[in-house]
Design a protein around this motif. Sequence first.
Motif, PDB file in Angstrom:
ATOM      1  N   LYS A  48       4.845   2.242   0.455  1.00 21.47           N
ATOM      2  CA  LYS A  48       5.559   3.130  -0.469  1.00 21.47           C
ATOM      3  C   LYS A  48       6.362   4.170   0.311  1.00 21.47           C
ATOM      4  CE  LYS A  48       4.708   6.512  -4.154  1.00 21.47           C
ATOM      5  NZ  LYS A  48       5.701   6.068  -5.121  1.00 21.47           N
ATOM      6  N   CYS A  60       0.810  -1.214   0.000  1.00 18.35           N
ATOM      7  CA  CYS A  60       0.000   0.000   0.000  1.00 18.35           C
ATOM      8  C   CYS A  60       0.851   1.275   0.000  1.00 18.35           C
ATOM      9  CB  CYS A  60      -0.910  -0.018   1.221  1.00 18.35           C
ATOM     10  SG  CYS A  60       0.007  -0.040   2.789  1.00 18.35           S
ATOM     11  N   GLU A  61       0.156   2.389   0.125  1.00 21.52           N
ATOM     12  CA  GLU A  61       0.830   3.692   0.160  1.00 21.52           C
ATOM     13  C   GLU A  61       1.713   3.852   1.404  1.00 21.52           C
ATOM     14  OE1 GLU A  61       0.965   6.131  -2.192  1.00 21.52           O
ATOM     15  OE2 GLU A  61      -0.133   4.758  -3.497  1.00 21.52           O
TER      16      GLU A  61
END
Length: 121
Positions: free
Chosen positions: A45, A41-42
């Motif tokens: 990231k 997911c972000e």
Amino acid sequence: MKSQIKIFGFVYTILITLFTANTFANSLHNETATFKVYGNCEMCKKRIESSLKGNSAIISAAWDVKSKVIKVVYDPHSISIDKIHQLIAEAGHDTEKVRASDGTYKKLPGCCQYDRKKISE
């Protein structure tokens, strides 16, 4: 005699200039690497990119959530590609070369814990 000194001084200046230019050119040489880094997911990231961006030898790092591929621009005179993989693994994310420790992986938030069975050792 004075002309020999002038010639020697001129040659010396040229040699110093060439040496300085070569040294400067080597320090500007960057390389780009792309490789797989596992995450979901972000938040992953942000963690993956942050694990590298704190290092002065890393010029840029961008991980794509969908493809799971990171693009890293770095100074190969200051950091090795193996060290880059290690830094990411220390943040809890497996790469195609280095597996994160189980303890570090287990500290990731639940949404960031990817299926490690897919990763070959």
